[in-house]
Scaffold this active site. Sequence first.
Site, PDB file in Angstrom:
ATOM      1  N   MET A   1       0.819  -1.191   0.000  1.00 35.58           N
ATOM      2  CA  MET A   1       0.000   0.000   0.000  1.00 35.58           C
ATOM      3  C   MET A   1       0.859   1.250   0.000  1.00 35.58           C
ATOM      4  O   MET A   1       1.785   1.373   0.753  1.00 35.58           O
ATOM      5  CB  MET A   1      -0.829   0.035   1.282  1.00 35.58           C
TER       6      MET A   1
ATOM      7  N   SER B   1      -5.044  -6.044  -6.164  1.00 37.84           N
ATOM      8  CA  SER B   1      -3.624  -5.723  -6.308  1.00 37.84           C
ATOM      9  C   SER B   1      -3.202  -4.768  -5.207  1.00 37.84           C
ATOM     10  O   SER B   1      -4.014  -3.972  -4.721  1.00 37.84           O
ATOM     11  CB  SER B   1      -3.366  -5.051  -7.655  1.00 37.84           C
ATOM     12  N   ASP B   2      -1.950  -4.844  -4.818  1.00 33.64           N
ATOM     13  CA  ASP B   2      -1.393  -3.747  -4.047  1.00 33.64           C
ATOM     14  C   ASP B   2      -1.395  -2.521  -4.967  1.00 33.64           C
ATOM     15  O   ASP B   2      -1.538  -2.643  -6.191  1.00 33.64           O
ATOM     16  CB  ASP B   2       0.017  -4.089  -3.557  1.00 33.64           C
ATOM     17  N   TRP B   3      -1.248  -1.348  -4.380  1.00 27.88           N
ATOM     18  CA  TRP B   3      -1.446  -0.099  -5.134  1.00 27.88           C
ATOM     19  C   TRP B   3      -0.359   0.092  -6.194  1.00 27.88           C
ATOM     20  O   TRP B   3       0.765   0.431  -5.878  1.00 27.88           O
ATOM     21  CB  TRP B   3      -1.495   1.078  -4.157  1.00 27.88           C
TER      22      TRP B   3
END
Length: 818
Positions: free
Chosen positions: A1, A304-306
């Site tokens: 994140m 997804s992660d960012w």
Amino acid sequence: MLSQAFLGAWLLLAAPSLATDTCKAPINHPGEPFSYVQPRNTTILTPYGDSPAVLPSPNITGNGGWEDALKKAKKFVNQLTLEEKSWMATGQPGPCVGNVLPIPRLNFTGLCLQNGPQCVQQGDYSSVFISSVSAAASWDRQLLYDRAHAMAEEHKAKGTHVILGPIGGPLGRSPYDGRTWEGFAADPYLTGVCMEETINGMQDAGVQANAKHFIANEQETQRNPTYAPDANATTYIQDSVSANINDRTLHEIYMWPFANAVRANVASAMCSYNRLNGSHSCQNSYLLNHLLKGELGFQGYVMSDWGATHSGVSSVESGMDMTMPGGFTLYGELWTEGSYLGKNLTRAVKNGTVEMTRLDDMIARIMTPYFWLGQEKNYPSVDASVGPLNVDSAPDTWLYDWQFTGETSRDVRANHSAMIREHGASSTVLLKNERNALPLRKPRNIVIAGNDAGPLTQGPNLQADFEYGHLAGSSGSGSCRFSFLSTPLDAINARARKDGSLVQSYLNNTLLTTSALTSPLWIPQQPDVCLVFLKSFAAEGEDRTSLDLDWNGNAVVEAVASHCNNTVVITNSGGVNVMPFADHPNVTAILAQHYAGEESGNAIADVLYGDVNPSGKLPYVIAYNESDYNAPLTTGVETNGTFDWQSWFDEELEVGYRYFDAHNISVRYEFGFGLSYTTYGLKDLKAKSSAPSNLTALPAKRATQPGGNPALWETVYTLEAEVSNTGDIDGYAVPQLYLEFPTSTPAGTPPSQLRGFDKIWLTAGEKQTVTFDLMRRDVSYWDVVAQDWRIPSGSFTFKAGFSSRDFHANATATLIKA
Ligand SMILES: *[C@@H]1O[C@H](CO)[C@@H](O)[C@H](O)[C@H]1NC(C)=O
Ligand SMILES: *[C@@H]1O[C@H](CO)[C@@H](O)[C@H](O)[C@H]1NC(C)=O
Ligand SMILES: *[C@@H]1O[C@H](CO)[C@@H](O)[C@H](O)[C@H]1NC(C)=O
Ligand SMILES: *[C@@H]1O[C@H](CO)[C@@H](O)[C@H](O)[C@H]1NC(C)=O
Ligand SMILES: *[C@@H]1O[C@H](CO)[C@@H](O)[C@H](O)[C@H]1NC(C)=O
Ligand SMILES: *[C@@H]1O[C@H](CO)[C@@H](O)[C@H](O)[C@H]1NC(C)=O
Ligand SMILES: *[C@@H]1O[C@H](CO)[C@@H](O)[C@H](O)[C@H]1NC(C)=O
Ligand SMILES: *[C@@H]1O[C@H](CO)[C@@H](O)[C@H](O)[C@H]1NC(C)=O
Ligand SMILES: *[C@@H]1O[C@H](CO)[C@@H](O)[C@H](O)[C@H]1NC(C)=O
Ligand SMILES: *[C@@H]1O[C@H](CO)[C@@H](O)[C@H](O)[C@H]1NC(C)=O
Ligand SMILES: *[C@@H]1O[C@H](CO)[C@@H](O)[C@H](O)[C@H]1NC(C)=O
Ligand SMILES: *[C@@H]1O[C@H](CO)[C@@H](O)[C@H](O)[C@H]1NC(C)=O
């Protein structure tokens, strides 16, 4: 994140021209872009570098209690247009850190995804709980559950549908990793318990949890690709680091806590920034389709992660269900159109590249937890106050007209502060206590030293390391906004006033360590106690470069201790500190409090003054020297090849204490260690009944449920022991059970592995029976040939005691005859 703190870095990460063709077949083979594992010896490609394509992506089945919710989700999906489906899988700028747009036509108010693991990150009038590493140090299941439940109540009241946590990885392969404090323990078993309790707590409060980061995001360095520093950061230089892990290690160490998370019915999982065995986690079909949705029977959605999405069709086919922050890519300060999903996904379905059934499954997976938790019914609206605090997508970037309803700046704290104070005390680890230094007994003359003792000087939301002020949380996406902070200075001053003690505070580390300080500042009187508060900052986005205390902390301790024969050191750190001062004769006590949240000062005072008997235990090893740790981070790759960032997890199962034990390396404070103001005994470890005679080495093949084969989670053997409080103060004992596997287990099996613990309140002199239930998975190793968990034949040694090196009673048993 990512968070606002990393806006700068973000520009270098989110370039859309990372030119993976959205419509290429899923990429999972060595040799292909984004899935290439640099062979270090071309004659040996396995067991590394093997991440075969596993297609298609399994459909959600609803198994394990989700059946009704799945029906509702499917009904919902049937009412959506193709465009709506594509956009539901694609985030949008908005008030929350991740946003799924509302569909008013269907009374769907959208999804609000918020950080993070310790608080409502964008929350005014909200609580800051103890950090996850502190919670792990409590070794207290109830505490973990209560903390998560209360935190989720606050999130819900602010309108959060999905909490971005808890964190099952980083696990702490290396103590230098910047994010270990956002996760739990450098041990899969303890982390697994923490994941399960936290997810249950959050979801019982009606909020979806998100198990992250899947998987092996064990370093921040090069977690994302690097780009040339041109204005739009579009020139791709080197790919993100690949964590190269063999199958057994993946199962027994890194995936283990995620199996607990799936078993706890976690709503979502976050694929990580790093590559795994050559393929980006978010387009690694072996990882997502085979292991997560297949073997573990995961019923929720993968987000997804960012900025961790690097392809469209490939990611979708590989099992990713939602891209975040999605829809639009950040260019400078503006969001402009462009996503690998969004309209590209619509087009790919229209032209037949992606099957509609896959997209339907993505949305069914997203909506099933929503209905399962009843989020369609009277869910609180998003508090308008979170928007301006969201610097990831500031209000001027929003493209949708968000209609805020309900009260703004809701105070969601309830009475959580009292609980946070208790948790802060319960999770404090007492490492040294000599010459009766603690608890304090109305000291007349107190010195408070160190730059960690006083108030915050840089604002309520910790953005970066800062010299002056108490560290009770940290920065990055796991950061918090303090509504107030009880500092040690406040809390001890308050006690001192009651006791009539003299308090002298010296918070300037430079002053304390300058050579000018040849005589004590506090003359003429020798203090009764000197309380030295020191810290180590660790945060998302970069790894630690040292395991020493920050701001010249070791020298501060030396300076104080050279003039004060009762020096008590308290650390507020994200994880490991080596403590060269620990043998100093004037350092009479040491406490590790980690990041203890808003009541940190009161909590440490409660322990120092003996209102609370300390019961925290280390969730990692404190070695004598930094050089004693194995598994160094992969740093300083100087070659220019696109795929040169390769991190070989060659230590295999020797993570944390497993390594120190396997190599008989002395440590300063071992995993599981922590003192109390009383003493405990443990004896008579024995089986409750003999092992079932019909126990099979491999589990019966049963229909996969969330968590995998349900047979793995059945108790196959139970031990018990007598634990007693042998001192004269009431307190919590933390009996622990470690397993030494039979010699028939394949090489590389660590000598001791945690497989049970409990936290038991014992009044002075009291005895109780502690029970350790061992599940099939606990007594099995991952058999890479059978592709299953196998109970080895031969004799197990069960070792019970109060740390990974303090065994008070042993027992042996054979579960499977040779
Ligand atoms: C590669 O591995 C093979 C098989 O173990 C070995 O014989 C060979 O010496 C290795 N080559 C290098 C360059 O390490
Ligand atoms: C998923 O379900 C659809 C029917 O809804 C079916 O057509 C498709 O083949 C299934 N996919 C898999 C991987 O089983
Ligand atoms: C939306 O909510 C309204 C008011 O409760 C209701 O009348 C309507 O049927 C709902 N629509 C759908 C599609 O559920
Ligand atoms: C960066 O992107 C903007 C918007 O697309 C464009 O106008 C500008 O020319 C680009 N700058 C460079 C250096 O590529
Ligand atoms: C489709 O994806 C490409 C990247 O492959 C991106 O450049 C483009 O902007 C996307 N289009 C839309 C409409 O989102
Ligand atoms: C289908 O659409 C995608 C997304 O725009 C595009 O990249 C791809 O080239 C198209 N494929 C065909 C066969 O038209
Ligand atoms: C801390 O002490 C040093 C050395 O005496 C001094 O130079 C510095 O200004 C002090 N810092 C503050 C914030 O007072
Ligand atoms: C311990 O503290 C006393 C003052 O109480 C001091 O005289 C002595 O030198 C200190 N010992 C060490 C090893 O610094
Ligand atoms: C420190 O020294 C004083 C004498 O100066 C002594 O009374 C006291 O007991 C010592 N404290 C400890 C903890 O040894
Ligand atoms: C890497 O690239 C830089 C800049 O192009 C160059 O100066 C350097 O020599 C290269 N290093 C290696 C090891 O090839
Ligand atoms: C093993 O025996 C127990 C009764 O002792 C029985 O309940 C269980 O079903 C048996 N398991 C298998 C796999 O046969
Ligand atoms: C238990 O076993 C361990 C290692 O096998 C040994 O070091 C320890 O002394 C034993 N403890 C007891 C109480 O038997």
